[in-house]
Design an enzyme around this catalytic site. Structure first.
Site, PDB file in Angstrom:
ATOM      1  N   GLU A  71      52.145  45.308  42.141  1.00  0.00           N
ATOM      2  CA  GLU A  71      51.571  45.282  40.801  1.00  0.00           C
ATOM      3  C   GLU A  71      50.891  46.644  40.642  1.00  0.00           C
ATOM      4  O   GLU A  71      49.811  46.878  41.212  1.00  0.00           O
ATOM      5  CB  GLU A  71      50.566  44.131  40.662  1.00  0.00           C
ATOM      6  CG  GLU A  71      50.025  44.029  39.263  1.00  0.00           C
ATOM      7  CD  GLU A  71      49.127  42.816  39.034  1.00  0.00           C
ATOM      8  OE1 GLU A  71      48.565  42.289  40.007  1.00  0.00           O
ATOM      9  OE2 GLU A  71      48.990  42.415  37.864  1.00  0.00           O
ATOM     10  N   LYS A 112      30.385  34.753  37.812  1.00  0.00           N
ATOM     11  CA  LYS A 112      30.280  35.905  38.716  1.00  0.00           C
ATOM     12  C   LYS A 112      31.065  37.031  38.057  1.00  0.00           C
ATOM     13  O   LYS A 112      32.296  37.029  38.077  1.00  0.00           O
ATOM     14  CB  LYS A 112      30.863  35.619  40.100  1.00  0.00           C
ATOM     15  CG  LYS A 112      30.557  36.767  41.070  1.00  0.00           C
ATOM     16  CD  LYS A 112      31.324  36.676  42.363  1.00  0.00           C
ATOM     17  CE  LYS A 112      32.665  37.361  42.293  1.00  0.00           C
ATOM     18  NZ  LYS A 112      32.631  38.797  41.924  1.00  0.00           N
ATOM     19  N   GLU A 146      44.440  32.605  36.880  1.00  0.00           N
ATOM     20  CA  GLU A 146      45.246  33.560  36.119  1.00  0.00           C
ATOM     21  C   GLU A 146      45.378  34.775  37.033  1.00  0.00           C
ATOM     22  O   GLU A 146      44.433  35.533  37.202  1.00  0.00           O
ATOM     23  CB  GLU A 146      44.521  33.853  34.796  1.00  0.00           C
ATOM     24  CG  GLU A 146      45.438  34.350  33.717  1.00  0.00           C
ATOM     25  CD  GLU A 146      45.535  35.846  33.748  1.00  0.00           C
ATOM     26  OE1 GLU A 146      46.493  36.336  34.388  1.00  0.00           O
ATOM     27  OE2 GLU A 146      44.676  36.507  33.172  1.00  0.00           O
ATOM     28  N   CYS A 160      47.097  42.762  33.775  1.00  0.00           N
ATOM     29  CA  CYS A 160      48.068  41.977  34.552  1.00  0.00           C
ATOM     30  C   CYS A 160      49.328  41.734  33.743  1.00  0.00           C
ATOM     31  O   CYS A 160      50.350  41.339  34.293  1.00  0.00           O
ATOM     32  CB  CYS A 160      47.452  40.676  35.034  1.00  0.00           C
ATOM     33  SG  CYS A 160      46.876  39.673  33.688  1.00  0.00           S
TER      34      CYS A 160
HETATM   35  C1  SIN Z   1      44.662  40.619  32.100  1.00  0.00           C
HETATM   36  O1  SIN Z   1      45.123  41.716  32.318  1.00  0.00           O
HETATM   37  O2  SIN Z   1      44.120  39.980  33.019  1.00  0.00           O
HETATM   38  C2  SIN Z   1      44.659  39.980  30.735  1.00  0.00           C
HETATM   39  C3  SIN Z   1      45.432  40.704  29.738  1.00  0.00           C
HETATM   40  C4  SIN Z   1      45.304  40.117  28.362  1.00  0.00           C
HETATM   41  O3  SIN Z   1      44.551  39.167  28.097  1.00  0.00           O
HETATM   42  O4  SIN Z   1      45.988  40.615  27.513  1.00  0.00           O
END
Ligand code: SIN
Length: 480
Positions: free
Chosen positions: A384, A177, A253, A287
């Protein structure tokens, strides 16, 4: 800029299909607001059909020789690299990041196939003897089966391939998805993987505008055995709850709230350059982005001033403009949130050292911003941020700073800058995070374990261990 949107239908069992309803998703360019394409929106029935196709295809794919799967994955790496520029332009069009970042993303995304082509032939098992001497203990790692992959918009290619490549290497089939905001890259990648020799049904891509119903249908399909998700902790929690109904294996993740620590003895120029990478990579929407800057009192003025100068110099604009270093925010609603957080921080005593404003439209642009004199418990330090805003907090006491750095439910990543390796390692070990950049502003590497502690996730992606997330463990008690 003319960029072909590529396929816009659902990709199920190696075929392009219209959705079972006539619903579509409008894809827009976040830098201009222009309409890019309408993509078929898959229904729960389409998700079910994709799981069905994956189930049939996986039965054969799992029996192919690891070397054959390795060669196919290697071809996937080659074909993505051959189309690097085309795919990068598609990312810029639907996601907005600068072309240089998008080009880098395709190399990163493709590398997951090359790395896992090398891992496909190295899935280890073991044969041991029971302590009683009565039998042998044989352990092997068969594939899980059908894997449901749900990915975010910030890396339209790499977040898919980071999951898909090890899943395929281990002998699984996938139902993907892609994100609602950026489905085009996923669909074009599926087309290329098919050209590279991935058998029909092994990779299925079904965009949707009703994620929750889609996910319910995919989870409830009896062949589905695993969910791999990248996205926010909030959504991860709800997918975990739903996956629990069928006791599915999960890799999550999730969100981050990375501390970035600068000690008095750090090389300040290196720390500033690391800070720019850690904060601004992919337009500050990762992230792994540094979210809270803890700077020791002796260097806070120098660091903040040099950091602000570097942030001011960043060219914000359309990702297709040659000198653009920071694109738009992908979601327009984020601008209001950021404005609110910055306003609250200023009311509480923070100082805007640089930036602090949204840019008038079109496009969702916010100026690279440094906030000085932020208190460690300011509400912005709980969020965040996912935008180019960097709050700087001064510290004098290391233990107190580490407590503050760890005072979050997140534990994805931290960054530490110091010339004293003993201090650097000590602080790295005390920060509760799955990854640390020690005198480095970037850590991501297909050869390294990516993932978080605490509510930043479950499991790891990449490295030699990543492929085992997509395997079962079977033990055979053996007499012969
Ligand atoms: C992410 O922001 O979800 C991944 C970042 C990365 O793989 O460097």
């Amino acid at each position: 800029m003319t960029v072909s949107p590529g396929p816009t239908q659902l990709f199920i069992d190696g075929e392009w299909r219209d959705g079972s309803s006539s619903a579509t998703i409008a894809v827009t360019d976040p830098a201009t607001g222009e309409h890019v394409a309408d993509v078929a929106a898959g229904s729960p029935d389409d998700a079910h059909a994709a799981c069905e196709a994956a189930d049939q295809a996986q039965r054969h794919w799992a029996t192919t020789a690891p070397r054959e799967r390795a060669e196919t994955l290697r071809s996937c790496w080659s074909i993505l690299m051959e189309h690097q520029d085309e795919l990068a332009r598609l990312i810029v069009r639907e996601e907005g990041k600068p072309l240089s970042d998008a080009t880098g993303e395709i190399a990163y995304a493709a590398e997951f196939f090359r790395w896992n082509s090398e891992e496909a032939v190295r899935i280890r098992g073991s044969l041991g003897e029971a302590p009683s001497g009565s039998n042998r203990i044989l352990v092997r790692h068969p594939p899980v089966g059908v894997v449901v992959i749900v990915t975010p918009w910030n890396f339209p290619a790499a977040m898919i391939t980071r999951k898909l490549a090890p899943a395929l290497a281990a002998g699984n089939a996938a139902v993907i998805k892609p994100p609602r905001d950026t489905p085009l890259t996923a669909l074009r990648i599926a087309e290329l993987l098919s050209e590279a020799g991935v058998p029909d049904g092994v990779v299925n891509v079904v965009p949707t505008d009703d994620s929750s119903a889609w996910f319910d249908a995919a989870v409830d399909h009896p062949a589905t055995r695993m969910v791999s998700f990248t996205g926010s902790t909030e959504i991860g929690r709800s997918l975990l709850k739903r996956s629990a109904d069928r006791v599915l294996k999960t890799v999550m993740e999730l969100g981050g709230n990375a501390p970035f620590v600068v000690f008095d003895d750090a090389d300040i120029d290196a720390a500033v350059s690391g800070a720019i990478t850690a904060k601004m990579r992919h337009s500050a929407q990762t992230c792994t982005a540094a979210n809270r800057f803890f700077v020791e009192a002796g260097v806070v003025d120098e660091f903040t001033s040099k950091f602000a100068t570097a942030m001011r110099a960043i060219k914000v604009g359309n990702g297709f403009d040659e000198d653009t270093e920071c694109g738009p925010l992908v979601q327009a609603a984020k601008l209001d949130e950021v404005e609110q957080w910055v306003g609250e921080a200023v009311t509480a005593g923070a100082e805007i050292v640089v930036g602090g404003n949204r840019r008038e439209g079109p496009g969702n642009f916010y100026e690279p911003t440094v906030l000085g004199n932020v208190s460690a418990d300011d509400p912005i330090t709980r969020e965040e941020i996912f935008a180019p805003v960097a709050p700087v907090i001064t510290f004098t006491d290391v233990d107190e700073m580490i407590d503050q750095a760890n005072d979050t439910e997140m534990g994805l990543i931290g960054y530490v800058f110091t010339r004293d390796l003993a201090v650097g390692l000590d602080v790295s070990e005390r920060i509760q995070a799955g990854m640390i950049g020690l005198n480095r502003g970037a850590v991501s590497d297909p050869a390294a374990p990516f993932g978080g502690m605490k509510q930043s996730g479950l499991g790891r992606e990449g490295s030699t261990d990543g492929i085992y997330e997509f395997c079962e463990t079977q033990y055979i008690a053996l007499d012969y």
